[in-house]
Design a protein around this motif. Structure first.
Motif, PDB file in Angstrom:
ATOM      1  N   ASP A   2       0.864  -1.176   0.000  1.00  0.00           N
ATOM      2  CA  ASP A   2       0.000   0.000   0.000  1.00  0.00           C
ATOM      3  C   ASP A   2       0.905   1.232   0.000  1.00  0.00           C
ATOM      4  O   ASP A   2       1.483   1.611   1.029  1.00  0.00           O
ATOM      5  CB  ASP A   2      -0.906  -0.023   1.231  1.00  0.00           C
ATOM      6  CG  ASP A   2      -1.917   1.109   1.237  1.00  0.00           C
ATOM      7  OD1 ASP A   2      -1.647   2.164   0.618  1.00  0.00           O
ATOM      8  OD2 ASP A   2      -2.976   0.961   1.867  1.00  0.00           O
ATOM      9  N   ARG A   3       1.052   1.862  -1.180  1.00  0.00           N
ATOM     10  CA  ARG A   3       1.994   2.974  -1.284  1.00  0.00           C
ATOM     11  C   ARG A   3       1.559   4.178  -0.452  1.00  0.00           C
ATOM     12  O   ARG A   3       2.391   4.892   0.092  1.00  0.00           O
ATOM     13  CB  ARG A   3       2.171   3.369  -2.756  1.00  0.00           C
ATOM     14  CG  ARG A   3       3.071   2.400  -3.507  1.00  0.00           C
ATOM     15  CD  ARG A   3       3.375   2.904  -4.900  1.00  0.00           C
ATOM     16  NE  ARG A   3       2.214   2.761  -5.780  1.00  0.00           N
ATOM     17  CZ  ARG A   3       2.170   3.216  -7.030  1.00  0.00           C
ATOM     18  NH1 ARG A   3       3.206   3.852  -7.544  1.00  0.00           N
ATOM     19  NH2 ARG A   3       1.095   3.035  -7.765  1.00  0.00           N
ATOM     20  N   PHE A   4       0.253   4.411  -0.378  1.00  0.00           N
ATOM     21  CA  PHE A   4      -0.228   5.539   0.438  1.00  0.00           C
ATOM     22  C   PHE A   4       0.127   5.332   1.908  1.00  0.00           C
ATOM     23  O   PHE A   4       0.647   6.237   2.568  1.00  0.00           O
ATOM     24  CB  PHE A   4      -1.733   5.695   0.260  1.00  0.00           C
ATOM     25  CG  PHE A   4      -2.336   6.781   1.109  1.00  0.00           C
ATOM     26  CD1 PHE A   4      -2.026   8.110   0.876  1.00  0.00           C
ATOM     27  CD2 PHE A   4      -3.205   6.476   2.150  1.00  0.00           C
ATOM     28  CE1 PHE A   4      -2.577   9.121   1.669  1.00  0.00           C
ATOM     29  CE2 PHE A   4      -3.746   7.473   2.938  1.00  0.00           C
ATOM     30  CZ  PHE A   4      -3.433   8.799   2.698  1.00  0.00           C
ATOM     31  N   GLN A   5      -0.134   4.133   2.428  1.00  0.00           N
ATOM     32  CA  GLN A   5       0.219   3.851   3.813  1.00  0.00           C
ATOM     33  C   GLN A   5       1.729   3.928   4.006  1.00  0.00           C
ATOM     34  O   GLN A   5       2.206   4.440   5.028  1.00  0.00           O
ATOM     35  CB  GLN A   5      -0.281   2.471   4.233  1.00  0.00           C
ATOM     36  CG  GLN A   5      -0.004   2.162   5.706  1.00  0.00           C
ATOM     37  CD  GLN A   5      -0.216   0.706   6.060  1.00  0.00           C
ATOM     38  OE1 GLN A   5       0.166  -0.177   5.286  1.00  0.00           O
ATOM     39  NE2 GLN A   5      -0.825   0.452   7.224  1.00  0.00           N
ATOM     40  N   PHE A  10       6.405   6.356   6.503  1.00  0.00           N
ATOM     41  CA  PHE A  10       7.735   6.935   6.332  1.00  0.00           C
ATOM     42  C   PHE A  10       7.764   8.390   6.816  1.00  0.00           C
ATOM     43  O   PHE A  10       8.689   8.803   7.533  1.00  0.00           O
ATOM     44  CB  PHE A  10       8.136   6.862   4.857  1.00  0.00           C
ATOM     45  CG  PHE A  10       9.385   7.624   4.525  1.00  0.00           C
ATOM     46  CD1 PHE A  10      10.618   7.225   5.014  1.00  0.00           C
ATOM     47  CD2 PHE A  10       9.326   8.740   3.713  1.00  0.00           C
ATOM     48  CE1 PHE A  10      11.772   7.930   4.708  1.00  0.00           C
ATOM     49  CE2 PHE A  10      10.471   9.465   3.399  1.00  0.00           C
ATOM     50  CZ  PHE A  10      11.701   9.055   3.894  1.00  0.00           C
ATOM     51  N   ALA A  11       6.757   9.175   6.436  1.00  0.00           N
ATOM     52  CA  ALA A  11       6.709  10.579   6.851  1.00  0.00           C
ATOM     53  C   ALA A  11       6.631  10.708   8.370  1.00  0.00           C
ATOM     54  O   ALA A  11       7.250  11.594   8.965  1.00  0.00           O
ATOM     55  CB  ALA A  11       5.528  11.286   6.197  1.00  0.00           C
ATOM     56  N   LYS A  12       5.874   9.822   9.013  1.00  0.00           N
ATOM     57  CA  LYS A  12       5.747   9.883  10.471  1.00  0.00           C
ATOM     58  C   LYS A  12       7.065   9.511  11.155  1.00  0.00           C
ATOM     59  O   LYS A  12       7.436  10.110  12.165  1.00  0.00           O
ATOM     60  CB  LYS A  12       4.630   8.958  10.936  1.00  0.00           C
ATOM     61  CG  LYS A  12       4.326   9.032  12.421  1.00  0.00           C
ATOM     62  CD  LYS A  12       3.865  10.426  12.837  1.00  0.00           C
ATOM     63  CE  LYS A  12       2.508  10.762  12.269  1.00  0.00           C
ATOM     64  NZ  LYS A  12       2.005  12.074  12.767  1.00  0.00           N
ATOM     65  N   VAL A  13       7.777   8.534  10.613  1.00  0.00           N
ATOM     66  CA  VAL A  13       9.088   8.167  11.174  1.00  0.00           C
ATOM     67  C   VAL A  13      10.051   9.352  11.096  1.00  0.00           C
ATOM     68  O   VAL A  13      10.769   9.661  12.057  1.00  0.00           O
ATOM     69  CB  VAL A  13       9.670   6.945  10.434  1.00  0.00           C
ATOM     70  CG1 VAL A  13      11.123   6.701  10.857  1.00  0.00           C
ATOM     71  CG2 VAL A  13       8.837   5.699  10.713  1.00  0.00           C
ATOM     72  N   VAL A  14      10.053  10.050   9.960  1.00  0.00           N
ATOM     73  CA  VAL A  14      10.941  11.209   9.808  1.00  0.00           C
ATOM     74  C   VAL A  14      10.516  12.330  10.746  1.00  0.00           C
ATOM     75  O   VAL A  14      11.348  12.959  11.411  1.00  0.00           O
ATOM     76  CB  VAL A  14      10.938  11.694   8.342  1.00  0.00           C
ATOM     77  CG1 VAL A  14      11.781  12.963   8.210  1.00  0.00           C
ATOM     78  CG2 VAL A  14      11.471  10.612   7.414  1.00  0.00           C
ATOM     79  N   GLU A  15       9.225  12.588  10.813  1.00  0.00           N
ATOM     80  CA  GLU A  15       8.719  13.673  11.660  1.00  0.00           C
ATOM     81  C   GLU A  15       9.099  13.467  13.118  1.00  0.00           C
ATOM     82  O   GLU A  15       9.527  14.408  13.803  1.00  0.00           O
ATOM     83  CB  GLU A  15       7.201  13.757  11.533  1.00  0.00           C
ATOM     84  CG  GLU A  15       6.558  14.824  12.418  1.00  0.00           C
ATOM     85  CD  GLU A  15       5.043  14.749  12.389  1.00  0.00           C
ATOM     86  OE1 GLU A  15       4.421  15.218  13.353  1.00  0.00           O
ATOM     87  OE2 GLU A  15       4.483  14.206  11.415  1.00  0.00           O
ATOM     88  N   LEU A  16       8.970  12.242  13.610  1.00  0.00           N
ATOM     89  CA  LEU A  16       9.237  11.946  15.023  1.00  0.00           C
ATOM     90  C   LEU A  16      10.657  11.450  15.264  1.00  0.00           C
ATOM     91  O   LEU A  16      11.063  11.264  16.417  1.00  0.00           O
ATOM     92  CB  LEU A  16       8.234  10.915  15.536  1.00  0.00           C
ATOM     93  CG  LEU A  16       6.756  11.328  15.449  1.00  0.00           C
ATOM     94  CD1 LEU A  16       5.858  10.208  15.956  1.00  0.00           C
ATOM     95  CD2 LEU A  16       6.514  12.613  16.249  1.00  0.00           C
ATOM     96  N   ASN A  17      11.393  11.228  14.170  1.00  0.00           N
ATOM     97  CA  ASN A  17      12.788  10.764  14.252  1.00  0.00           C
ATOM     98  C   ASN A  17      12.902   9.481  15.059  1.00  0.00           C
ATOM     99  O   ASN A  17      13.858   9.280  15.813  1.00  0.00           O
ATOM    100  CB  ASN A  17      13.687  11.845  14.845  1.00  0.00           C
ATOM    101  CG  ASN A  17      15.162  11.579  14.571  1.00  0.00           C
ATOM    102  OD1 ASN A  17      15.496  11.025  13.526  1.00  0.00           O
ATOM    103  ND2 ASN A  17      16.022  11.948  15.507  1.00  0.00           N
ATOM    104  N   SER A  18      11.915   8.609  14.906  1.00  0.00           N
ATOM    105  CA  SER A  18      11.910   7.378  15.690  1.00  0.00           C
ATOM    106  C   SER A  18      10.901   6.392  15.108  1.00  0.00           C
ATOM    107  O   SER A  18       9.744   6.758  14.857  1.00  0.00           O
ATOM    108  CB  SER A  18      11.556   7.671  17.144  1.00  0.00           C
ATOM    109  OG  SER A  18      11.266   6.496  17.859  1.00  0.00           O
ATOM    110  N   PHE A  19      11.337   5.136  14.913  1.00  0.00           N
ATOM    111  CA  PHE A  19      10.407   4.093  14.487  1.00  0.00           C
ATOM    112  C   PHE A  19       9.408   3.789  15.600  1.00  0.00           C
ATOM    113  O   PHE A  19       8.217   3.594  15.348  1.00  0.00           O
ATOM    114  CB  PHE A  19      11.186   2.824  14.118  1.00  0.00           C
ATOM    115  CG  PHE A  19      11.770   2.858  12.740  1.00  0.00           C
ATOM    116  CD1 PHE A  19      11.116   2.255  11.683  1.00  0.00           C
ATOM    117  CD2 PHE A  19      12.968   3.508  12.486  1.00  0.00           C
ATOM    118  CE1 PHE A  19      11.646   2.271  10.401  1.00  0.00           C
ATOM    119  CE2 PHE A  19      13.516   3.538  11.218  1.00  0.00           C
ATOM    120  CZ  PHE A  19      12.853   2.931  10.166  1.00  0.00           C
TER     121      PHE A  19
END
Length: 329
Positions: A2-5, A10-19
């Motif tokens: 699911d490319r949208f998901q 990915f954007a959320k990982v970058v925003e929060l700098n944490s998996f």
């Protein structure tokens, strides 16, 4: 896949700098977040992130892809807003960037008024005076105290920010009051330096219609205007800064204005949008609200109420402006 998901994760990982933090925010298992990003990298055939045990960092390709992800996700949110049950009522998250002192002293204290008008919005405000980090490409609007010089943005002028030159009464007793701009070479100064250029900001004065830069030997240089005002109020030297930064010290009498005859020209406040992105309804309503704040707040007004100032001498009487300077609305 699911490319949208995948883009959302990915954007959320970058925003929060944490998996781990991204997994918690998205309510997904942590292993799932890692798998999704890994599959995305495999699909794109590039490495998006450099992972260590302590930190995450974007690769150049990852920074480019993150910028595009944020643009696409923002446009999807905007499209959904247009077809919501209240199309004229903006909702969702808006990412902003603005100078630290403007945000801390003027904008943040007034956000309760903004949320009364737009209760369905969420703001993510970066207070930053330095060079934007590559991930700041996600910012939909930034506020600057200078004309933008890059060709990939559009801007709107919000107003002009008055500048004042001031020092403490104790400093005047010890060193005397400068009567002319030329006298500054015999005086001490507290100056702000740019985190971006690493250069000290010289004083500016309007002399016979020309904006003249005056270099001084900085007794103290700090990368924060609010700290410069504080040190000047304690007698460290002359300071030149936006009026809203110095207002609390002017009101209390800890600072008095000097060389008012040659006040520098106000600096423009600009709202900047990326040129290659759709300007969302969220960004438009925030900028409209901010423009109203510039119009209504005495601290941001270009009218210095000179008619209320003493008719002789260069100093501001702090008692005259008390109450008017500190109120924005």
């Amino acid at each position: 896949m699911d490319r949208f998901q995948s883009m959302q994760v990915f954007a959320k990982v970058v925003e929060l700098n944490s998996f781990a933090k991204a997994a918690d925010a998205l309510r997904l298992p942590r292993s799932t977040v890692s798998i999704i990003v890994g599959k995305l990298e495999a699909y794109l055939r590039i490495r998006l992130m450099q992972r260590t045990t302590r930190r995450l960092s974007l690769t150049p390709e990852g920074a480019d892809y993150y910028r595009d992800c944020i643009r696409i996700l923002s446009e999807i949110d905007e499209a959904e807003d247009l077809f919501s049950s209240a199309p004229n009522r903006p909702r969702g998250r808006l990412r902003l960037q603005m100078p630290t002192t403007l945000g801390r002293l003027v904008v943040v204290p007034r956000l309760d008024d903004f949320y009364k008008q737009f209760p369905d919005m969420a703001l993510v405000i970066g207070l930053d005076d330095g060079q934007p980090h590559p991930t700041h490409e996600s910012v939909e609007c930034s506020i600057r105290f200078e004309e933008p010089d890059e060709g990939n943005s559009v801007s709107r002028r919000l107003g002009d920010v008055p500048l004042l030159t001031a020092c403490s009464p104790d400093y005047l007793r010890r060193y005397g009051e400068p009567q002319r701009v030329e006298d500054l070479q015999q005086h001490r100064s507290v100056q702000c330096f740019s985190r971006r250029s690493k250069k000290v900001t010289n004083f500016m004065f309007d002399i016979d219609g020309d904006s003249v830069e005056v270099g001084m030997s900085a007794t103290l240089a700090i990368s924060d205007e609010e700290a410069c005002g504080m040190c000047s109020a304690r007698g460290a030297g002359l300071v030149q800064a936006p009026r809203f930064v110095l207002a609390q010290y002017m009101e209390s009498g800890e600072l008095v204005e000097v060389l008012s005859k040659w006040r520098p020209r106000p600096i423009p406040a600009i709202a900047v949008y990326p040129r290659n992105r759709h300007v969302s309804l969220r960004a438009r309503v925030f900028v409209e609200w901010l423009a109203g704040l510039f119009e209504d707040c005495p601290l941001l007004s270009s009218d210095l109420n000179t008619k209320d100032q003493p008719s002789t001498g260069n100093r501001v009487n702090p008692g005259v402006t008390s109450g008017r300077l500190m109120a924005c609305g």
